[in-house]
Design a protein around this motif. Structure first.
Motif, PDB file in Angstrom:
ATOM      1  N   ALA A  41       1.238  -1.144   0.062  1.00 36.17           N
ATOM      2  CA  ALA A  41      -0.175  -0.223   0.171  1.00 36.17           C
ATOM      3  C   ALA A  41       0.882   0.912  -0.208  1.00 36.17           C
ATOM      4  O   ALA A  41       1.969   1.276   0.901  1.00 36.17           O
ATOM      5  CB  ALA A  41      -1.044   0.004   1.147  1.00 36.17           C
ATOM      6  N   PHE A  42       0.510   2.174  -1.370  1.00 40.19           N
ATOM      7  CA  PHE A  42       1.764   3.237  -0.452  1.00 40.19           C
ATOM      8  C   PHE A  42       0.886   4.247  -0.811  1.00 40.19           C
ATOM      9  O   PHE A  42      -0.529   4.956  -1.258  1.00 40.19           O
ATOM     10  CB  PHE A  42       1.731   3.000  -2.451  1.00 40.19           C
ATOM     11  N   LEU A  64       5.536   3.598   2.119  1.00 41.57           N
ATOM     12  CA  LEU A  64       5.074   2.428   1.093  1.00 41.57           C
ATOM     13  C   LEU A  64       5.343   1.662   2.183  1.00 41.57           C
ATOM     14  O   LEU A  64       6.187   1.413   3.367  1.00 41.57           O
ATOM     15  CB  LEU A  64       5.507   1.764   0.226  1.00 41.57           C
ATOM     16  N   PHE A  65       3.707   0.584   2.006  1.00 38.20           N
ATOM     17  CA  PHE A  65       3.719  -0.846   3.482  1.00 38.20           C
ATOM     18  C   PHE A  65       3.615  -1.600   2.904  1.00 38.20           C
ATOM     19  O   PHE A  65       3.364  -2.160   1.911  1.00 38.20           O
ATOM     20  CB  PHE A  65       2.188  -0.040   4.330  1.00 38.20           C
ATOM     21  N   TYR A 127       7.951  -0.347   6.464  1.00 41.33           N
ATOM     22  CA  TYR A 127       7.074   0.305   5.739  1.00 41.33           C
ATOM     23  C   TYR A 127       8.193   0.860   5.083  1.00 41.33           C
ATOM     24  O   TYR A 127       9.938   1.400   6.234  1.00 41.33           O
ATOM     25  CB  TYR A 127       6.083   1.021   6.627  1.00 41.33           C
ATOM     26  N   LEU A 128       8.627   1.682   4.134  1.00 40.55           N
ATOM     27  CA  LEU A 128       9.466   2.380   3.950  1.00 40.55           C
ATOM     28  C   LEU A 128       9.140   3.439   3.345  1.00 40.55           C
ATOM     29  O   LEU A 128       8.002   4.063   2.919  1.00 40.55           O
ATOM     30  CB  LEU A 128      10.293   1.520   2.180  1.00 40.55           C
ATOM     31  N   LEU A 171      15.657  -0.754  -1.281  1.00 39.54           N
ATOM     32  CA  LEU A 171      15.378   0.664   0.072  1.00 39.54           C
ATOM     33  C   LEU A 171      16.046  -0.621   1.497  1.00 39.54           C
ATOM     34  O   LEU A 171      15.998  -0.410   2.073  1.00 39.54           O
ATOM     35  CB  LEU A 171      14.132   1.312  -0.271  1.00 39.54           C
ATOM     36  N   LYS A 172      15.178  -1.934   0.989  1.00 41.81           N
ATOM     37  CA  LYS A 172      15.479  -2.445   2.231  1.00 41.81           C
ATOM     38  C   LYS A 172      16.484  -2.896   3.132  1.00 41.81           C
ATOM     39  O   LYS A 172      17.258  -2.954   4.241  1.00 41.81           O
ATOM     40  CB  LYS A 172      14.677  -3.660   2.604  1.00 41.81           C
ATOM     41  N   GLY A 173      17.867  -3.151   1.634  1.00 40.77           N
ATOM     42  CA  GLY A 173      18.840  -3.496   2.056  1.00 40.77           C
ATOM     43  C   GLY A 173      19.744  -2.550   1.907  1.00 40.77           C
ATOM     44  O   GLY A 173      21.210  -2.753   2.552  1.00 40.77           O
TER      45      GLY A 173
END
Length: 291
Positions: A41-42, A64-65, A127-128, A171-173
């Motif tokens: 979800a954004f 973003l989730f 989330y990011l 983005l997570k890394g």
């Protein structure tokens, strides 16, 4: 306590499509729910709150989730007056089967593991923040392709989804190593340039906001763009001006100013050198090719 409503993928995945993308205005009517599919979800507009797993998180545009299978959640706007305080969210929901199929097209071991973790429910809620609008551009492209299907839309959606998974995985890394953080920082600097072409961009200004020296920045531009800072900036400005020549009827002087040239003669000289023709010739060529 109200019972948790479970959303079923069979309601969303019609015509053998294992993906569903929509744009929803959130309110206080939707119940807390979980689902048997994976959701990204954004937040496209507004602010509000995300109620998930017994916790409440404030949210805003550009986040973003990832909501895994079986995790109860709901989005709420900041107030009941949604006309003044709207909350608009793009929802991209995927079946585990689709993620399994996409993983088969991926040759990168780290990305394949990330997709498999999403599919198997190993990846937790996270989330990011969308620092350079890359997530928003992908969500918009997926929504457009889903809502207005054309030839090979299912294949095109698959490629967009893989791009989304790559960006999310990066983005997570990006905080996992010093090298990744530096590359991400430089990438954000390039995005800053793209979004501020109308301003007086200089190496000194970029050094100030990046906290790198001008000399080090010059090395980074040469290493990662294979151009000097000046050549990279000129290329970005001419690329943007070409887009405006194709998509608007603005006068050339206005386009020159929009991409950062106060002197039209300088703009014309650089444009001709890079594009191989004048802006008027470029506009005429691109307009006639679409007729």
């Amino acid at each position: 306590m109200n019972p948790i409503h479970t959303l079923k993928g069979e309601y969303f995945f019609l015509h053998d499509r294992n993906v569903f993308v929509n744009r929803a205005s959130e309110d206080f009517e939707a119940p807390v729910h979980d689902h048997d599919f994976i959701e990204f979800a954004f937040v496209a507009e507004g602010t509000g709150f995300h109620h998930i797993g017994g916790q409440v998180h404030p949210i805003h545009k550009g986040q973003l989730f990832h909501i895994p299978i079986g995790v109860p959640h709901v989005f709420r706007p900041a107030s009941a007056d949604v006309a003044k305080h709207p909350l608009t969210v793009y929802n991209c929901v995927l079946s585990p089967a689709l993620l399994g199929r996409l993983a088969g097209f991926v040759s990168d071991a780290k990305l394949e593991r990330f997709i498999s973790d999403l599919r198997d429910g190993v990846a937790p809620y996270f989330y990011l923040s969308d620092a350079d609008d890359s997530l928003e551009r992908l969500m918009l492209a997926m929504h457009r392709e889903f809502s207005m299907p054309r030839d090979a839309s299912s294949v095109y959606l698959d490629t967009l989804l893989i791009q989304l998974l790559i960006v999310v995985g990066r983005l997570k890394g990006s905080s996992s190593s010093v090298a990744s953080r530096k590359l991400t920082h430089f990438d954000h600097l390039l995005s800053y340039m793209e979004q501020n072409l109308d301003k007086e961009l200089s190496l000194a200004h970029l050094a100030q906001i990046s906290r790198w020296s001008e000399r080090h920045l010059q090395r980074l531009f040469q290493r990662h763009t294979e151009q000097s800072f000046k050549a990279c900036l000129q290329a970005l400005r001419i690329r943007k001006s070409c887009q405006l020549l194709r998509t608007t009827t603005w006068k050339i002087a206005a386009i020159a100013e929009t991409v950062g040239y106060r002197d039209q003669a300088s703009f014309l000289s650089v444009f001709r050198r890079i594009a191989g023709m004048t802006p008027s010739e470029y506009r005429k060529t691109k307009t006639s090719s679409t007729l």
